[in-house]
Design a protein around this motif. Sequence first.
Motif, PDB file in Angstrom:
ATOM      1  N   ALA A  85       1.932   6.369  -6.790  1.00 60.01           N
ATOM      2  CA  ALA A  85       0.838   7.427  -7.294  1.00 60.01           C
ATOM      3  C   ALA A  85       1.246   8.644  -7.187  1.00 60.01           C
ATOM      4  O   ALA A  85       0.958   9.867  -8.040  1.00 60.01           O
ATOM      5  CB  ALA A  85      -0.538   7.022  -6.524  1.00 60.01           C
ATOM      6  N   ARG A  99      -7.282   1.935  -2.317  1.00 60.93           N
ATOM      7  CA  ARG A  99      -7.618   2.746  -1.191  1.00 60.93           C
ATOM      8  C   ARG A  99      -9.127   2.555  -1.001  1.00 60.93           C
ATOM      9  O   ARG A  99      -9.637   2.324   0.028  1.00 60.93           O
ATOM     10  CB  ARG A  99      -7.477   4.108  -1.628  1.00 60.93           C
ATOM     11  N   ALA A 106      -4.024   2.742  -7.334  1.00 63.20           N
ATOM     12  CA  ALA A 106      -3.905   3.318  -5.908  1.00 63.20           C
ATOM     13  C   ALA A 106      -5.304   3.545  -5.551  1.00 63.20           C
ATOM     14  O   ALA A 106      -5.759   3.496  -4.467  1.00 63.20           O
ATOM     15  CB  ALA A 106      -3.171   4.520  -5.926  1.00 63.20           C
ATOM     16  N   THR A 107      -6.266   4.278  -6.650  1.00 58.37           N
ATOM     17  CA  THR A 107      -7.485   4.756  -5.947  1.00 58.37           C
ATOM     18  C   THR A 107      -8.171   3.127  -5.677  1.00 58.37           C
ATOM     19  O   THR A 107      -9.091   3.243  -4.724  1.00 58.37           O
ATOM     20  CB  THR A 107      -8.187   5.106  -7.176  1.00 58.37           C
ATOM     21  N   GLN A 157       0.761  -1.123  -0.051  1.00 57.93           N
ATOM     22  CA  GLN A 157      -0.025   0.007  -0.046  1.00 57.93           C
ATOM     23  C   GLN A 157       0.766   1.203   0.065  1.00 57.93           C
ATOM     24  O   GLN A 157       0.486   2.171  -0.837  1.00 57.93           O
ATOM     25  CB  GLN A 157      -0.863  -0.022   1.224  1.00 57.93           C
ATOM     26  N   THR A 198       1.365   4.008  -3.267  1.00 62.17           N
ATOM     27  CA  THR A 198       0.942   5.486  -2.683  1.00 62.17           C
ATOM     28  C   THR A 198       1.968   5.987  -3.168  1.00 62.17           C
ATOM     29  O   THR A 198       1.716   7.399  -3.713  1.00 62.17           O
ATOM     30  CB  THR A 198       0.733   5.647  -1.338  1.00 62.17           C
TER      31      THR A 198
END
Length: 169
Positions: free
Chosen positions: A97, A132, A128-129, A90, A94
């Motif tokens: 991104a 999340r 990434a979206t 993660q 991030t």
Amino acid sequence: MVTSTWARIENATVAEVTNIDPQYRFPPSLVWITCPDGTLPGMQYTDGIFTEKHEAPIDHAAQIASVRYQHETAGITVNAVSIDTTRDSQALITAAALSAVIDPTYLCVWKALNGPVTLTAAQIIEIATAIRAHVQACFDRECQLLKALAEGTYTADMLDHGWPAVQGA
């Protein structure tokens, strides 16, 4: 060698304990139960004394958090790219991104679970979206279960349902 202990039960109470098989030593009207390795259901036998066994209560909140973590870090698939969703992954996506936002022409080779893949800035942001959203959905489900626990409506089978589906699979 497995040793047994026998307990004579009288009025739902352990009245006598022996390590010698009582089968032919006492009248059949006496109730004896076999306790392999000195165990008796709901009881523990230590130094010749039976005491009630107290099971630790289940920490449902910790159990819910543990299952949330399993779902959170199980990975997702976005447009045929299988992505690891461990905490380290993660953080890495991030950072990638952020690079993609700074430089829309950014490209990188990502080590996906199904093999290396070259990702464009737009693909990185999309992944990434999705990660999340997946992580947030896991925390949202955890909160729903904790609310049910606080309200007294939680049941153990709720733990197996309601978690987010794998994205884009």
